[in-house]
Write a protein that holds these residues in place. Structure first.
Motif, short mmCIF file in Angstrom:
data_model
loop_
_atom_site.label_atom_id
_atom_site.label_comp_id
_atom_site.label_asym_id
_atom_site.label_seq_id
_atom_site.Cartn_x
_atom_site.Cartn_y
_atom_site.Cartn_z
N LEU A 53 0.83 -1.20 0.00
CA LEU A 53 0.00 0.00 0.00
C LEU A 53 0.87 1.26 0.00
O LEU A 53 0.59 2.23 -0.71
N TRP A 54 1.91 1.25 0.82
CA TRP A 54 2.82 2.38 0.92
C TRP A 54 3.40 2.70 -0.45
O TRP A 54 3.32 3.84 -0.93
N LEU A 55 4.01 1.70 -1.09
CA LEU A 55 4.67 1.93 -2.37
C LEU A 55 3.67 2.24 -3.48
O LEU A 55 3.93 3.10 -4.33
N GLY A 56 2.55 1.55 -3.46
CA GLY A 56 1.54 1.80 -4.48
C GLY A 56 0.99 3.21 -4.42
O GLY A 56 0.91 3.91 -5.44
N PHE A 57 0.62 3.64 -3.21
CA PHE A 57 0.09 5.00 -3.07
C PHE A 57 1.18 6.04 -3.33
O PHE A 57 0.89 7.13 -3.81
N GLU A 58 2.43 5.71 -3.03
CA GLU A 58 3.51 6.66 -3.30
C GLU A 58 3.67 6.87 -4.81
O GLU A 58 3.78 8.01 -5.27
N PHE A 59 3.67 5.79 -5.58
CA PHE A 59 3.82 5.94 -7.02
C PHE A 59 2.61 6.62 -7.65
O PHE A 59 2.76 7.47 -8.53
N VAL A 60 1.42 6.27 -7.18
CA VAL A 60 0.22 6.91 -7.71
C VAL A 60 0.21 8.40 -7.36
O VAL A 60 -0.11 9.25 -8.19
N GLY A 61 0.57 8.72 -6.12
CA GLY A 61 0.63 10.12 -5.71
C GLY A 61 1.66 10.91 -6.50
O GLY A 61 1.42 12.05 -6.91
N ALA A 62 2.82 10.29 -6.74
CA ALA A 62 3.85 10.98 -7.53
C ALA A 62 3.37 11.19 -8.96
O ALA A 62 3.61 12.27 -9.54
N PHE A 63 2.72 10.22 -9.53
CA PHE A 63 2.21 10.36 -10.89
C PHE A 63 1.17 11.48 -10.96
O PHE A 63 1.19 12.32 -11.87
N ILE A 64 0.25 11.49 -10.00
CA ILE A 64 -0.77 12.54 -9.98
C ILE A 64 -0.14 13.91 -9.78
O ILE A 64 -0.51 14.89 -10.43
N GLY A 65 0.84 13.99 -8.87
CA GLY A 65 1.52 15.26 -8.63
C GLY A 65 2.27 15.76 -9.85
O GLY A 65 2.25 16.95 -10.17
N LEU A 66 2.93 14.84 -10.57
CA LEU A 66 3.63 15.24 -11.79
C LEU A 66 2.65 15.68 -12.87
O LEU A 66 2.93 16.60 -13.64
N MET A 81 8.93 18.82 -7.88
CA MET A 81 8.58 19.08 -6.47
C MET A 81 7.13 18.71 -6.19
O MET A 81 6.83 18.14 -5.14
N GLY A 82 6.24 19.02 -7.09
CA GLY A 82 4.84 18.63 -6.92
C GLY A 82 4.70 17.12 -6.89
O GLY A 82 3.96 16.56 -6.07
N GLY A 83 5.42 16.43 -7.75
CA GLY A 83 5.40 14.97 -7.75
C GLY A 83 5.98 14.38 -6.49
O GLY A 83 5.46 13.39 -5.95
N TYR A 84 7.05 14.99 -5.99
CA TYR A 84 7.69 14.51 -4.77
C TYR A 84 6.76 14.65 -3.56
O TYR A 84 6.58 13.69 -2.80
N PHE A 85 6.18 15.81 -3.39
CA PHE A 85 5.33 16.03 -2.22
C PHE A 85 4.03 15.24 -2.30
O PHE A 85 3.54 14.73 -1.28
N CYS A 86 3.47 15.10 -3.47
CA CYS A 86 2.27 14.26 -3.62
C CYS A 86 2.62 12.79 -3.40
O CYS A 86 1.82 12.03 -2.85
N GLY A 87 3.82 12.38 -3.81
CA GLY A 87 4.28 11.03 -3.53
C GLY A 87 4.44 10.78 -2.04
O GLY A 87 4.07 9.71 -1.54
N LEU A 88 4.97 11.74 -1.32
CA LEU A 88 5.09 11.60 0.14
C LEU A 88 3.72 11.52 0.80
O LEU A 88 3.51 10.74 1.73
N ALA A 89 2.80 12.33 0.33
CA ALA A 89 1.44 12.27 0.88
C ALA A 89 0.80 10.92 0.59
O ALA A 89 0.14 10.34 1.46
N GLY A 90 1.01 10.40 -0.61
CA GLY A 90 0.48 9.09 -0.95
C GLY A 90 1.10 7.99 -0.10
O GLY A 90 0.41 7.07 0.34
N ALA A 91 2.40 8.09 0.17
CA ALA A 91 3.07 7.10 1.02
C ALA A 91 2.50 7.15 2.44
O ALA A 91 2.29 6.10 3.06
N ALA A 92 2.24 8.34 2.94
CA ALA A 92 1.67 8.46 4.28
C ALA A 92 0.27 7.85 4.34
O ALA A 92 -0.07 7.15 5.30
N ILE A 93 -0.51 8.07 3.31
CA ILE A 93 -1.86 7.49 3.27
C ILE A 93 -1.78 5.97 3.20
O ILE A 93 -2.50 5.25 3.89
N GLY A 94 -0.88 5.44 2.36
CA GLY A 94 -0.72 3.99 2.25
C GLY A 94 -0.25 3.36 3.55
O GLY A 94 -0.74 2.30 3.95
N GLY A 95 0.69 3.98 4.23
CA GLY A 95 1.15 3.48 5.52
C GLY A 95 0.05 3.49 6.57
O GLY A 95 -0.10 2.55 7.35
#
Length: 84
Positions: A35-48, A55-69
């Protein structure tokens, strides 16, 4: 590096909760990592896609990782204890 430390810390917490509930901790830890990795990649893709910069991809990826965790952690917290 901090992300790996957080992942191991949450994994250890999930293991402790699962053992306390007499559950096998392995599926819950694997689910949290996926879940962590999946949401991180999806968040990074959405942010990009939305912000069109790294930077938008990075921060959205971090938010996705937090949600997945968090979702992986909640999965074991809400699991029913094994009754023998």
């Amino acid at each position: 590096m901090l992300e790996l430390i957080a992942m191991f810390s949450i994994g250890n917490t999930i293991r402790n909760i699962a053992v306390e509930k007499r559950l096998n901790p392995r599926p819950y830890i694997v689910r949290m990592v996926l879940l962590w990795l999946g949401f991180e990649f999806v968040g990074a893709f959405i942010g990009l896609t939305i912000f069109n910069n790294l930077m938008g991809g990075y921060f959205c990826g971090l938010a996705g990782a937090a949600i997945g965790g968090y979702l992986g952690y909640q999965r074991v917290v809400q699991a029913e204890p094994e009754v023998y």
